[in-house]
Structures are given as C-alpha cells and as structure tokens.
Design a protein around this motif. Structure first.
Motif, mmCIF file in Angstrom:
data_model
loop_
_atom_site.group_PDB
_atom_site.id
_atom_site.type_symbol
_atom_site.label_atom_id
_atom_site.label_comp_id
_atom_site.label_asym_id
_atom_site.label_seq_id
_atom_site.Cartn_x
_atom_site.Cartn_y
_atom_site.Cartn_z
ATOM 1 N N PRO A 35 -32.973 -23.767 -24.492
ATOM 2 C CA PRO A 35 -33.600 -22.618 -23.828
ATOM 3 C C PRO A 35 -32.711 -22.029 -22.732
ATOM 4 N N GLY A 36 -32.652 -20.702 -22.744
ATOM 5 C CA GLY A 36 -31.897 -19.993 -21.719
ATOM 6 C C GLY A 36 -30.408 -19.905 -21.972
ATOM 7 N N ALA A 37 -29.941 -20.487 -23.078
ATOM 8 C CA ALA A 37 -28.496 -20.471 -23.363
ATOM 9 C C ALA A 37 -28.158 -19.333 -24.320
ATOM 10 N N GLU A 38 -26.962 -18.825 -24.165
ATOM 11 C CA GLU A 38 -26.441 -17.836 -25.108
ATOM 12 C C GLU A 38 -24.970 -18.138 -25.364
ATOM 13 N N LEU A 39 -24.522 -17.779 -26.550
ATOM 14 C CA LEU A 39 -23.116 -17.933 -26.890
ATOM 15 C C LEU A 39 -22.461 -16.569 -26.724
ATOM 16 N N VAL A 40 -21.458 -16.505 -25.870
ATOM 17 C CA VAL A 40 -20.813 -15.235 -25.533
ATOM 18 C C VAL A 40 -19.407 -15.226 -26.118
ATOM 19 N N LEU A 88 -20.500 -20.975 -23.710
ATOM 20 C CA LEU A 88 -21.933 -21.217 -23.644
ATOM 21 C C LEU A 88 -22.330 -20.800 -22.240
ATOM 22 N N ARG A 89 -23.190 -19.796 -22.159
ATOM 23 C CA ARG A 89 -23.585 -19.249 -20.864
ATOM 24 C C ARG A 89 -25.068 -19.530 -20.635
ATOM 25 N N ARG A 90 -25.355 -20.004 -19.446
ATOM 26 C CA ARG A 90 -26.740 -20.276 -19.064
ATOM 27 C C ARG A 90 -26.917 -19.835 -17.612
ATOM 28 N N GLN A 120 -24.551 -32.076 -20.171
ATOM 29 C CA GLN A 120 -24.539 -33.240 -21.051
ATOM 30 C C GLN A 120 -25.883 -33.958 -21.004
ATOM 31 N N GLY A 121 -26.303 -34.421 -22.188
ATOM 32 C CA GLY A 121 -27.569 -35.131 -22.297
ATOM 33 C C GLY A 121 -28.786 -34.235 -22.426
ATOM 34 N N GLN A 122 -28.588 -32.933 -22.650
ATOM 35 C CA GLN A 122 -29.696 -31.982 -22.764
ATOM 36 C C GLN A 122 -29.800 -31.364 -24.155
ATOM 37 N N GLY A 123 -29.019 -31.849 -25.103
ATOM 38 C CA GLY A 123 -29.017 -31.254 -26.436
ATOM 39 C C GLY A 123 -28.054 -30.087 -26.563
ATOM 40 N N ALA A 124 -27.277 -29.821 -25.518
ATOM 41 C CA ALA A 124 -26.351 -28.688 -25.536
ATOM 42 C C ALA A 124 -25.227 -28.905 -26.547
#
Length: 195
Positions: A35-40, A88-90, A120-124
C-alpha cells in the motif's frame, strides 16, 4: 581456477563468493501488495540521484561498482534505451531500486534490485520482484538472470530462488575495499572488517 583450501586475499581487498542465477520462463505470479507504493520509471536518471539511491540501498552490503564511475560512464549505461531504471517510491521518497538491462538480445539482466532498510520485512521485496518479472518478461526475452554475493543481504540468495531463479554458476570476486578507496564511508558494512 582457485586451488582447494585457503587462498590469501591481499590487504585492502574484499573477496566475495558470487552466485549466478537464471530463469527461462515467467514463473506464476505471486500475490504482492504494498500500500502506498508506486514504481517510477526514470528514462534518463541523473547520476547524482542514482548514486545517492544506490548508496542508500547498498552501503550496508558494500555495493560499489557504480560509485567509482565518472558521470559520463554512468550516463552511458543509465541512458541507454535498452536499460530501464525504476525506483520504488512511497510517500514521495525513493526507497527501492530496480534496474533491468536488455542490452544482450533475447536476455534481460536484473542488474540491480534492492530496498532501503526501512522497507525490509514489509513485503516490499516480493512486490518489487513481481514488478521486475512483469516488466522483464513483457519484452521478447528467453532468459532472465541475476547474481548475488556473500557481501549481500544473507536473505538475498534464498529470495531469488523463491522468486523462481535457479543457481547455475559460482565465482569468487576480488576487488578493492570501497571503504578504503573512499567510494563508501569507513563505517559502511560494519559486519565486514576492514583489513
């Protein structure tokens, strides 16, 4: 070829065991949400921006290969139309790096893949890998490959295998310690002693 047994590593150098991995087809997609992430996409990234993100992600693992390059050499790679650079931008902050290299026809190298420590550790990692696999296999390729080494995160090799890569080659890399060349600060990667 190195002989069996111990081989000395010269003062000021690092030695790492490098494992090369590959796949020949897109594995089944795995559920991944961040959630809240986008690939730029960054079509022609600024070398200063790239080095800052590269260092933020790789300093604890002694990523150094791009740090000693001058701007022209780095631009030649990053601005090549066959090289795709993403962050990866958040929350407006670049926290991950994905670099896909299609310069060899029919192949893609997952050249750089990493996350800032706070992700790390958040499924990213799974989320970013799914993005990488989708983009790599959207091109006309028959092989996707990557390498990791013993200086990298201890979780990296198992992560790549879980993601569908198969190990096929092992090498030893010896290089100048980037903390002694000034490419990284001396306090980087304290788990690796400076000799």
């Amino acid at each position: 070829m190195l002989p069996d047994g111990y081989s000395d590593v010269p003062q000021g150098k690092l030695a790492a065991v490098v494992t090369h991995l590959q796949m020949f087809a897109r594995p089944a997609p795995r559920a991944a949400a961040l959630p809240g992430a986008e690939l730029v996409a960054h079509a022609e990234p600024d070398p200063e921006w790239y080095r800052a993100l590269f260092t933020r992600i790789g300093r604890d693992w002694l990523w150094f290969s791009r740090l000693g390059m001058d701007d022209a050499a780095l631009r030649a790679i990053l601005h090549d139309p066959q090289v795709a650079v993403f962050s990866l931008r958040r929350a407006g902050e670049d926290l991950g790096l994905l670099e896909l290299d299609f310069r060899i026809a029919g192949e893609c190298e997952l050249a750089y893949f990493g996350l800032a420590a706070e992700l790390q550790g958040q499924g990213a990692g799974r989320w970013l890998m799914e993005e990488a696999l989708t983009r790599a296999w959207a091109a006309p390729i028959t092989r996707l490959h990557v390498h990791t080494c013993t200086l990298d995160s201890p979780a990296a090799l198992a992560f790549y295998i879980r993601s569908g890569f198969t190990p096929y080659r092992r090498q030893v890399e010896i290089a100048d310690d980037p903390r002694l060349t000034g490419d990284l600060p001396r306090e980087a990667a304290p788990q690796v002693p400076i000799l």
